[in-house]
Motif scaffolding. Structure first.
Motif, PDB file in Angstrom:
ATOM      1  N   ILE A  17      39.597  -6.370  -7.864  1.00 49.05           N
ATOM      2  CA  ILE A  17      39.670  -6.690  -6.417  1.00 49.05           C
ATOM      3  C   ILE A  17      41.271  -6.706  -6.002  1.00 49.05           C
ATOM      4  CG2 ILE A  17      40.027  -9.106  -6.668  1.00 49.05           C
ATOM      5  CD1 ILE A  17      38.265  -7.560  -3.733  1.00 49.05           C
ATOM      6  N   TYR A  18      41.997  -6.901  -6.951  1.00 43.87           N
ATOM      7  CA  TYR A  18      43.820  -6.801  -6.627  1.00 43.87           C
ATOM      8  C   TYR A  18      43.969  -5.414  -6.218  1.00 43.87           C
ATOM      9  CZ  TYR A  18      43.065 -11.809  -8.095  1.00 43.87           C
ATOM     10  OH  TYR A  18      42.723 -12.856  -8.478  1.00 43.87           O
ATOM     11  N   GLU A  19      43.460  -4.397  -6.753  1.00 50.08           N
ATOM     12  CA  GLU A  19      43.851  -3.012  -6.573  1.00 50.08           C
ATOM     13  C   GLU A  19      43.403  -2.772  -5.280  1.00 50.08           C
ATOM     14  OE1 GLU A  19      42.155  -0.846  -9.575  1.00 50.08           O
ATOM     15  OE2 GLU A  19      43.006  -1.657 -11.470  1.00 50.08           O
ATOM     16  N   ILE A  20      42.160  -3.243  -4.810  1.00 49.05           N
ATOM     17  CA  ILE A  20      41.873  -3.088  -3.460  1.00 49.05           C
ATOM     18  C   ILE A  20      42.618  -3.583  -2.478  1.00 49.05           C
ATOM     19  CG2 ILE A  20      39.954  -3.254  -1.982  1.00 49.05           C
ATOM     20  CD1 ILE A  20      37.883  -3.124  -4.244  1.00 49.05           C
ATOM     21  N   PRO A  44      46.640   0.502   0.536  1.00 50.31           N
ATOM     22  CA  PRO A  44      46.847   0.756   1.874  1.00 50.31           C
ATOM     23  C   PRO A  44      46.097   0.906   2.657  1.00 50.31           C
ATOM     24  CG  PRO A  44      47.333   2.868   0.703  1.00 50.31           C
ATOM     25  CD  PRO A  44      46.944   1.891  -0.342  1.00 50.31           C
ATOM     26  N   VAL A  45      44.935  -0.281   2.658  1.00 51.52           N
ATOM     27  CA  VAL A  45      43.918  -0.247   3.470  1.00 51.52           C
ATOM     28  C   VAL A  45      43.643  -1.714   4.022  1.00 51.52           C
ATOM     29  CG1 VAL A  45      42.211   1.338   2.360  1.00 51.52           C
ATOM     30  CG2 VAL A  45      42.317  -0.877   1.577  1.00 51.52           C
ATOM     31  N   SER A  46      43.349  -1.753   5.323  1.00 49.69           N
ATOM     32  CA  SER A  46      43.395  -3.138   6.021  1.00 49.69           C
ATOM     33  C   SER A  46      41.985  -3.674   5.760  1.00 49.69           C
ATOM     34  CB  SER A  46      43.349  -2.748   7.785  1.00 49.69           C
ATOM     35  OG  SER A  46      42.260  -2.108   8.118  1.00 49.69           O
ATOM     36  N   VAL A  47      41.925  -5.122   6.314  1.00 46.90           N
ATOM     37  CA  VAL A  47      40.725  -5.915   5.921  1.00 46.90           C
ATOM     38  C   VAL A  47      39.682  -5.165   6.668  1.00 46.90           C
ATOM     39  CG1 VAL A  47      39.703  -7.938   6.440  1.00 46.90           C
ATOM     40  CG2 VAL A  47      42.147  -8.215   5.855  1.00 46.90           C
ATOM     41  N   GLY A  95      42.179 -16.332   2.242  1.00 50.51           N
ATOM     42  CA  GLY A  95      42.488 -15.796   0.956  1.00 50.51           C
ATOM     43  C   GLY A  95      41.435 -16.532   0.201  1.00 50.51           C
ATOM     44  N   TYR A  96      40.602 -17.153   0.852  1.00 54.53           N
ATOM     45  CA  TYR A  96      39.500 -18.002   0.209  1.00 54.53           C
ATOM     46  C   TYR A  96      38.713 -17.321  -1.028  1.00 54.53           C
ATOM     47  CZ  TYR A  96      34.845 -20.581  -0.461  1.00 54.53           C
ATOM     48  OH  TYR A  96      34.069 -21.155  -0.748  1.00 54.53           O
ATOM     49  N   ARG A  97      38.960 -17.771  -2.144  1.00 53.47           N
ATOM     50  CA  ARG A  97      38.134 -16.982  -3.461  1.00 53.47           C
ATOM     51  C   ARG A  97      38.532 -15.686  -3.645  1.00 53.47           C
ATOM     52  NH1 ARG A  97      32.755 -20.235  -4.978  1.00 53.47           N
ATOM     53  NH2 ARG A  97      33.534 -22.411  -4.598  1.00 53.47           N
ATOM     54  N   ILE A  98      39.732 -15.071  -2.989  1.00 54.33           N
ATOM     55  CA  ILE A  98      40.202 -13.662  -3.215  1.00 54.33           C
ATOM     56  C   ILE A  98      41.383 -13.684  -3.760  1.00 54.33           C
ATOM     57  CG2 ILE A  98      40.824 -11.657  -2.100  1.00 54.33           C
ATOM     58  CD1 ILE A  98      38.549 -12.000   0.022  1.00 54.33           C
ATOM     59  N   LYS A  99      42.245 -14.533  -3.257  1.00 55.53           N
ATOM     60  CA  LYS A  99      43.629 -14.223  -3.732  1.00 55.53           C
ATOM     61  C   LYS A  99      43.935 -15.515  -4.847  1.00 55.53           C
ATOM     62  CE  LYS A  99      45.317 -12.327   0.322  1.00 55.53           C
ATOM     63  NZ  LYS A  99      46.200 -12.091   1.315  1.00 55.53           N
ATOM     64  N   THR A 100      42.924 -16.577  -5.150  1.00 56.19           N
ATOM     65  CA  THR A 100      43.161 -17.518  -5.915  1.00 56.19           C
ATOM     66  C   THR A 100      42.047 -17.524  -7.006  1.00 56.19           C
ATOM     67  OG1 THR A 100      41.583 -18.944  -4.476  1.00 56.19           O
ATOM     68  CG2 THR A 100      43.975 -19.134  -4.161  1.00 56.19           C
TER      69      THR A 100
END
Length: 253
Positions: free
Chosen positions: A89-92, A96-99, A248-253
């Motif tokens: 997921i961190y590669e995504i 260079p793509v937006s949310v 960043g809920y449950r994505i960046k942590t």
């Protein structure tokens, strides 16, 4: 707009469908066909019409909606959960793509699978029962709106879930019971007055009612209300997705 990025995510997810063709397409069509055989041909032949529609034909919209809701959620939730599980997921997120483009790729692929599945079930139903579509344009509108809405809902579930078991909790323990109790196999007008009012708190009622209206011009609730409830749920899912990526809920942590 980074169409290349959207296309890359979309093609990757669609490729997964062909690698798992049996469980993604063949099994849902086969299981729904069994419903048509048992309820449509066997039991339906011994039942009277419901609001002027044969029972076998009456349950077609409900069965399509049952498959559509379940598969939309399952496809979208697994699509985003697996990158979280594997750490890709961190590669995504660093690409260079937006949310919007990330969501469009994953949700677009899940919705496409569900729409194809819904159309295949519709074609399969023709082998078991006769039916007509009174409002084909509205049928397509409800099909696409429902697929997009619940694919987005599934995307949220995939982010929320922290193990594979949680991916199945909502589809099996919430969506499937709500669909069965939402008029998939009967008209809510057949229920006692008290239960008719209670059933109106079930959001799936509005989806099935609107979809059935597109087929047979009969509905349990007003068609405008069905469209409005579908759009409201879509908006709520969009807001939830925006909040998830903002915090960043449950994505960046």
């Amino acid at each position: 707009m980074n169409w290349y990025g959207i296309g890359a995510i979309y093609k990757f997810e669609m490729a997964r469908t062909w690698r798992t063709l049996m469980q993604s397409i063949a099994w849902p069509v086969l299981s729904t066909s069994l419903y048509f055989i048992v309820f449509g041909a066997a039991i339906g032949a011994r039942m009277g019409n419901i609001e002027g529609v044969s029972y076998g034909a009456f349950i077609i919209p409900g069965l399509i909606m049952l498959a559509l809701l379940s598969e939309s959620i399952s496809n979208a939730s697994f699509g985003i959960f697996f990158p979280k599980f594997s750490g890709t997921i961190y590669e995504i997120l660093s690409a260079p793509v937006s949310v919007f483009e990330i969501v469009a790729g994953y949700v677009g692929a899940a919705a496409t699978k569900s729409i194809v599945l819904g159309l295949l079930i519709l074609v399969t139903a023709r082998f078991f029962v006769d039916y007509e579509i009174a409002h084909p344009v509205w049928m397509v509108v409800f099909l696409v709106l429902t697929a997009l809405t619940f694919s987005l809902f599934g995307f949220i579930i995939g982010i929320w879930a922290d193990d594979f078991q949680k991916l199945q909790i909502i589809p099996l323990m919430v969506i499937t019971p709500l669909t069965f109790l939402g008029g998939a196999f009967y008209s809510i007008s057949m229920l006692p007055a008290v239960w008719q009012k209670i059933t109106l708190f079930n959001p799936v009622v509005y989806l099935i009612s609107g979809f059935r209206w597109a087929f047979y011009d009969v509905a349990d609730v007003n068609i405008g209300l069905s469209v409005g409830m579908t759009l409201l749920f879509l908006i709520l899912c969009l807001l939830a997705t925006w909040w998830i990526f903002r915090t960043g809920y449950r994505i960046k942590t």
